[in-house]
Design an enzyme around this catalytic site. Sequence first.
Site, PDB file in Angstrom:
ATOM      1  N   ASP A   1      38.782  39.837  38.294  1.00 43.63           N
ATOM      2  CA  ASP A   1      40.165  39.624  37.853  1.00 43.63           C
ATOM      3  C   ASP A   1      40.324  38.252  37.210  1.00 43.63           C
ATOM      4  O   ASP A   1      41.032  38.088  36.220  1.00 43.63           O
ATOM      5  CB  ASP A   1      41.123  39.693  39.046  1.00 43.63           C
ATOM      6  CG  ASP A   1      41.234  41.105  39.573  1.00 43.63           C
ATOM      7  OD1 ASP A   1      40.574  41.996  39.006  1.00 43.63           O
ATOM      8  OD2 ASP A   1      41.976  41.294  40.551  1.00 43.63           O
ATOM      9  N   ALA A   2      39.662  37.252  37.800  1.00 46.43           N
ATOM     10  CA  ALA A   2      39.806  35.892  37.287  1.00 46.43           C
ATOM     11  C   ALA A   2      39.251  35.797  35.863  1.00 46.43           C
ATOM     12  O   ALA A   2      39.830  35.136  35.000  1.00 46.43           O
ATOM     13  CB  ALA A   2      39.088  34.915  38.205  1.00 46.43           C
TER      14      ALA A   2
ATOM     15  N   TYR B   1      39.074  38.263  33.746  1.00 52.12           N
ATOM     16  CA  TYR B   1      40.005  38.999  32.883  1.00 52.12           C
ATOM     17  C   TYR B   1      41.180  38.095  32.507  1.00 52.12           C
ATOM     18  O   TYR B   1      41.567  38.006  31.342  1.00 52.12           O
ATOM     19  CB  TYR B   1      40.499  40.252  33.610  1.00 52.12           C
ATOM     20  CG  TYR B   1      41.501  41.055  32.810  1.00 52.12           C
ATOM     21  CD1 TYR B   1      41.076  42.007  31.886  1.00 52.12           C
ATOM     22  CD2 TYR B   1      42.872  40.852  32.969  1.00 52.12           C
ATOM     23  CE1 TYR B   1      41.996  42.738  31.139  1.00 52.12           C
ATOM     24  CE2 TYR B   1      43.795  41.572  32.231  1.00 52.12           C
ATOM     25  CZ  TYR B   1      43.349  42.512  31.311  1.00 52.12           C
ATOM     26  OH  TYR B   1      44.263  43.220  30.577  1.00 52.12           O
TER      27      TYR B   1
ATOM     28  N   LEU C   1      53.465  40.864  36.599  1.00 56.99           N
ATOM     29  CA  LEU C   1      53.943  39.572  37.092  1.00 56.99           C
ATOM     30  C   LEU C   1      53.165  38.468  36.423  1.00 56.99           C
ATOM     31  O   LEU C   1      51.969  38.602  36.165  1.00 56.99           O
ATOM     32  CB  LEU C   1      53.694  39.461  38.605  1.00 56.99           C
ATOM     33  CG  LEU C   1      54.571  40.291  39.522  1.00 56.99           C
ATOM     34  CD1 LEU C   1      54.017  40.264  40.934  1.00 56.99           C
ATOM     35  CD2 LEU C   1      56.000  39.755  39.494  1.00 56.99           C
TER      36      LEU C   1
ATOM     37  N   GLU D   1      56.080  37.127  49.445  1.00 62.49           N
ATOM     38  CA  GLU D   1      55.457  38.373  49.898  1.00 62.49           C
ATOM     39  C   GLU D   1      53.967  38.335  49.586  1.00 62.49           C
ATOM     40  O   GLU D   1      53.561  37.664  48.645  1.00 62.49           O
ATOM     41  CB  GLU D   1      56.042  39.570  49.113  1.00 62.49           C
ATOM     42  CG  GLU D   1      57.524  39.720  49.227  1.00 62.49           C
ATOM     43  CD  GLU D   1      58.059  40.824  48.307  1.00 62.49           C
ATOM     44  OE1 GLU D   1      57.260  41.551  47.678  1.00 62.49           O
ATOM     45  OE2 GLU D   1      59.293  40.928  48.223  1.00 62.49           O
TER      46      GLU D   1
ATOM     47  N   LYS E   1      50.709  39.526  47.783  1.00 62.20           N
ATOM     48  CA  LYS E   1      50.472  40.286  46.563  1.00 62.20           C
ATOM     49  C   LYS E   1      49.347  41.258  46.872  1.00 62.20           C
ATOM     50  O   LYS E   1      48.173  40.887  46.895  1.00 62.20           O
ATOM     51  CB  LYS E   1      50.083  39.374  45.393  1.00 62.20           C
ATOM     52  CG  LYS E   1      49.960  40.164  44.097  1.00 62.20           C
ATOM     53  CD  LYS E   1      49.737  39.277  42.899  1.00 62.20           C
ATOM     54  CE  LYS E   1      49.862  40.058  41.593  1.00 62.20           C
ATOM     55  NZ  LYS E   1      48.977  41.222  41.503  1.00 62.20           N
TER      56      LYS E   1
ATOM     57  N   ASP F   1      46.603  44.041  46.852  1.00 61.08           N
ATOM     58  CA  ASP F   1      45.617  44.393  45.847  1.00 61.08           C
ATOM     59  C   ASP F   1      45.381  45.891  45.912  1.00 61.08           C
ATOM     60  O   ASP F   1      44.390  46.364  46.436  1.00 61.08           O
ATOM     61  CB  ASP F   1      44.329  43.613  46.127  1.00 61.08           C
ATOM     62  CG  ASP F   1      43.563  43.343  44.862  1.00 61.08           C
ATOM     63  OD1 ASP F   1      44.015  43.787  43.798  1.00 61.08           O
ATOM     64  OD2 ASP F   1      42.514  42.690  44.951  1.00 61.08           O
TER      65      ASP F   1
ATOM     66  N   TYR G   1      58.149  47.297  47.837  1.00 58.73           N
ATOM     67  CA  TYR G   1      58.546  45.899  47.640  1.00 58.73           C
ATOM     68  C   TYR G   1      59.669  45.667  46.622  1.00 58.73           C
ATOM     69  O   TYR G   1      60.076  44.535  46.440  1.00 58.73           O
ATOM     70  CB  TYR G   1      57.352  45.008  47.298  1.00 58.73           C
ATOM     71  CG  TYR G   1      56.453  45.545  46.194  1.00 58.73           C
ATOM     72  CD1 TYR G   1      56.919  45.705  44.906  1.00 58.73           C
ATOM     73  CD2 TYR G   1      55.122  45.864  46.465  1.00 58.73           C
ATOM     74  CE1 TYR G   1      56.105  46.188  43.911  1.00 58.73           C
ATOM     75  CE2 TYR G   1      54.292  46.347  45.466  1.00 58.73           C
ATOM     76  CZ  TYR G   1      54.786  46.511  44.197  1.00 58.73           C
ATOM     77  OH  TYR G   1      53.978  46.984  43.207  1.00 58.73           O
TER      78      TYR G   1
ATOM     79  N   LYS H   1      48.276  33.125  42.745  1.00 61.51           N
ATOM     80  CA  LYS H   1      47.013  33.726  43.164  1.00 61.51           C
ATOM     81  C   LYS H   1      46.257  32.815  44.123  1.00 61.51           C
ATOM     82  O   LYS H   1      46.412  31.603  44.108  1.00 61.51           O
ATOM     83  CB  LYS H   1      46.125  33.982  41.936  1.00 61.51           C
ATOM     84  CG  LYS H   1      46.698  34.969  40.941  1.00 61.51           C
ATOM     85  CD  LYS H   1      46.562  36.392  41.455  1.00 61.51           C
ATOM     86  CE  LYS H   1      46.796  37.419  40.356  1.00 61.51           C
ATOM     87  NZ  LYS H   1      45.654  37.726  39.558  1.00 61.51           N
TER      88      LYS H   1
ATOM     89  N   CYS I   1       3.768  38.995  53.120  1.00 57.63           N
ATOM     90  CA  CYS I   1       4.724  37.895  53.219  1.00 57.63           C
ATOM     91  C   CYS I   1       4.499  36.901  52.083  1.00 57.63           C
ATOM     92  O   CYS I   1       3.376  36.456  51.865  1.00 57.63           O
ATOM     93  CB  CYS I   1       4.564  37.199  54.570  1.00 57.63           C
ATOM     94  SG  CYS I   1       5.519  35.679  54.696  1.00 57.63           S
TER      95      CYS I   1
ATOM     96  N   CYS J   1       3.033  33.487  53.872  1.00 56.73           N
ATOM     97  CA  CYS J   1       1.741  33.388  54.568  1.00 56.73           C
ATOM     98  C   CYS J   1       0.786  34.515  54.205  1.00 56.73           C
ATOM     99  O   CYS J   1      -0.374  34.481  54.593  1.00 56.73           O
ATOM    100  CB  CYS J   1       1.953  33.330  56.071  1.00 56.73           C
ATOM    101  SG  CYS J   1       2.410  34.914  56.782  1.00 56.73           S
TER     102      CYS J   1
ATOM    103  N   CYS K   1       7.767  39.911  58.692  1.00 56.03           N
ATOM    104  CA  CYS K   1       6.447  39.330  58.443  1.00 56.03           C
ATOM    105  C   CYS K   1       5.717  39.370  59.769  1.00 56.03           C
ATOM    106  O   CYS K   1       6.257  39.002  60.806  1.00 56.03           O
ATOM    107  CB  CYS K   1       6.601  37.889  57.966  1.00 56.03           C
ATOM    108  SG  CYS K   1       5.102  36.912  58.184  1.00 56.03           S
TER     109      CYS K   1
ATOM    110  N   CYS L   1       2.993  32.032  60.438  1.00 59.46           N
ATOM    111  CA  CYS L   1       3.622  31.913  59.116  1.00 59.46           C
ATOM    112  C   CYS L   1       4.399  30.593  59.025  1.00 59.46           C
ATOM    113  O   CYS L   1       5.333  30.353  59.796  1.00 59.46           O
ATOM    114  CB  CYS L   1       4.560  33.092  58.893  1.00 59.46           C
ATOM    115  SG  CYS L   1       5.467  33.005  57.346  1.00 59.46           S
TER     116      CYS L   1
HETATM  117  S1  IVH Z   1      56.910  43.025  42.347  1.00 59.52           S
HETATM  118  C1  IVH Z   1      58.985  43.306  38.255  1.00 59.52           C
HETATM  119  N1  IVH Z   1      55.709  42.540  44.611  1.00 59.52           N
HETATM  120  O1  IVH Z   1      51.420  43.146  41.181  1.00 59.52           O
HETATM  121  C2  IVH Z   1      58.086  42.874  39.352  1.00 59.52           C
HETATM  122  N2  IVH Z   1      54.416  43.361  42.807  1.00 59.52           N
HETATM  123  O2  IVH Z   1      51.419  42.207  38.208  1.00 59.52           O
HETATM  124  C3  IVH Z   1      57.431  44.006  39.984  1.00 59.52           C
HETATM  125  N3  IVH Z   1      52.053  43.683  43.371  1.00 59.52           N
HETATM  126  O3  IVH Z   1      50.826  45.972  39.659  1.00 59.52           O
HETATM  127  C4  IVH Z   1      56.336  43.637  40.863  1.00 59.52           C
HETATM  128  N4  IVH Z   1      52.202  43.022  45.441  1.00 59.52           N
HETATM  129  O4  IVH Z   1      51.538  46.448  41.937  1.00 59.52           O
HETATM  130  C5  IVH Z   1      55.566  42.961  43.340  1.00 59.52           C
HETATM  131  N5  IVH Z   1      54.786  42.087  46.689  1.00 59.52           N
HETATM  132  C6  IVH Z   1      54.659  42.514  45.430  1.00 59.52           C
HETATM  133  C7  IVH Z   1      53.416  42.921  44.920  1.00 59.52           C
HETATM  134  C8  IVH Z   1      53.335  43.342  43.586  1.00 59.52           C
HETATM  135  C9  IVH Z   1      51.394  43.477  44.523  1.00 59.52           C
HETATM  136  C10 IVH Z   1      51.431  44.153  42.126  1.00 59.52           C
HETATM  137  C11 IVH Z   1      52.127  45.288  41.498  1.00 59.52           C
HETATM  138  C12 IVH Z   1      51.857  45.120  40.041  1.00 59.52           C
HETATM  139  C13 IVH Z   1      51.358  43.745  39.922  1.00 59.52           C
HETATM  140  C14 IVH Z   1      52.216  42.961  39.020  1.00 59.52           C
END
Ligand code: IVH
Length: 685
Positions: free
Chosen positions: A44-45, A47, A94, A124, A126, A128, A239, A328, A422, A425, A440, A445
């Site tokens: 992800d980083a 990307y 987000l 909250e 985030k 995954d 959420y 993040k 090995c 040895c 081994c 050894c």
């Molecule tokens: S709120 C308009 N809350 O993050 C805002 N999104 O890049 C709507 N995600 O794919 C998102 N945890 O699935 C929100 N506590 C959270 C979240 C969350 C994970 C994910 C969401 C979305 C991505 C947004």
Amino acid sequence: MAEMAEIREPKDRHEAEAAIRQLTDEIRYHDWHYYVLDSPVISDAEYDQLLARLRDLEQRFPDLRDPDSPTQRVSGQVRPELGTVRHPSPMLSLKSAYQEDEVRNFDKNCRQELGRQRVEYVAEPKYDGLAVELIYRNGRLEVASTRGDGQVGEDVTANVKTIREVVPVLITAPGEMIPSYLIVRGEVYMRKDEFQRLNRQRAEAGESLFANPRNAAAGSLRQLDSAITARRPLHIFFYEIIQVEGVSFTTHWEVLNILPRWGLKTDLAHVQLCSSLEEALLYHRQLEKIRDELEYDLDGVVFKVNQLSDRERLGFRTRDPRWALAYKFTPRQMTSRIRAIRVQVGRTGLLTPVAELDPVHIGGVEVKSASLHNQSEIERKDIRIGDRVLVERAGDVIPYVVKPIKEERNGSEQVFHFPETCPVCGAAVVMSEDKKAAMCTGMTCPAQIKKRIVHFASKRGMDIEGLGEKMAEQLVDQGLVRRLSSIYQLRRQDLLALERMGEKSTDNLLRAISASKSQPLDRFLYALGIPLVGEHLARVLAENFAGLDELMAASRDDLDRIREIGPAVANSIASFLANPDNRAVIEEMRQAGLSLPNPHFKRKAAGRLPLSGRTFVFTGKLERWTREQAKAVVESLGGRVTERVSADTDYLVAGPGAGSKLDEAKRRGIQIISEDELVRLIKER
Ligand code: IVH
């Protein structure tokens, strides 16, 4: 697809155009892997870096920006076979921040826009997982969809209905209102332990593995056959409410607290209302610290403005809302390439394959190698030399290879063959049937000896300061130490001859070696490096055996009878202590003067005989037995009889005419019993 393209800094417009095209193609390629195949080929980083680079170029050359650029829309593609759903309002993403100052900026903007000193946030996790949108009409679940490209998502209604945590009809408590229409969003996820279990099952069935819980959740939800989804352990946290009729709210906090009453689970245990940014930042730090202890994966936290009216004032950008930010965590995964696979020899002779990597920075540390665990893992994941791989480094754990990126193979990759001898040895290697352990067999050894010395001398072992890895290396390479006991035979002139050893360091080391001779038995047992015996079990052994002699005389069954020691450990200890080489090493160390005191011995716990571990002294006249008979009785029941009263004495058996021994026992507070009481003691136990 090439490796992460080296895109040079463009010199002119022409080059910028080419760079933008290349980045755009690359991002689309990764979107396809992520959203369609549920199998990303970069972290992800990485990307996010590509996207940031593209955004930067577009800002510098605004006229080169394509309206369809990945920076202008929410990524994602749909699997058309699933059927599609148009989102009533687009599912945005987000904005992500990796640094604290980006978060402070976000807060500053919110405060400025709202003309407020402080803004309240809901923090909250985030999650995954995979975002979904559910629509309830008159309390009934009507449709569920994935994000797709943000405008149009996939219809996963039937699949979502198989998730036990999703209610098909909203719950109505007596006297409470439920909305006549509700659009709610949440995250579908798989717990980490369930993901492991699923992957194990798939490996056994010869199916391909999921790289992480997120891909497993996405792959499970985006099935054409909901019967498959139903068998997968999926969960959901809601959420956000996007639209609601019949009920109204003023804050997001209220929303999170009301949803569960309708049957829509929110993560109340982990969300937090923060009265300022500082509180929100603290939440981020705390959650990052305990992220490994949580049941699910999360890659950061989300800060959301709490007041819904404030949100309206702040509004949206093209891709994301202005009222929320994803902060993040330090990324833990990166991709790299396996240059070679080498085999490392551990102190017990266990061989571990290790991947040598093109160096990458993960979480602020340069990673050059990563564990491949064992041959079975290499085969299960199909890891080859030359592969581009996803590497993970989490906390204190040794970096390891998550998976190879097979899509990037060009045919030059090579299958790894575990060495039959090995690498250090040259002795034969034996491999367990399940290919999870290779050993081994070399008794001498050098790699094993070096590691054993380091472990023996370690802080929690014999604690010999100055005898670390470098010193062990020299001692073994110079032939000064061939077995652990040679440590106690080292002479001053031997050490002085070594590299970087002056008078002072030599004397210090000799002093430390000498001081270690009085380390207690439990440390010694740990330091010996008996397979499966860590600090705790070493202590258990010391509690159960008065001394090393008693332990060495114990049988496998004696050991097995100790509560905390199972058959495998009993076996390991017994074989270790039965090995003539090990016995010789131990004997040599004792000759050298190791005293091995044992303050942990718990007399009552020891042995099976009624008087095991107890020491008796007799004084005065006995009525029932002669002294010799009494001694024989006590000894036959496992007790010990000594002549003089000392700190080791448990009981003084006193008859008429007792003299100085009685005084001594009283002085020491030792229990004094009569002959009758001795008989009772024997019967009782
Ligand atoms: S709120 C308009 N809350 O993050 C805002 N999104 O890049 C709507 N995600 O794919 C998102 N945890 O699935 C929100 N506590 C959270 C979240 C969350 C994970 C994910 C969401 C979305 C991505 C947004």
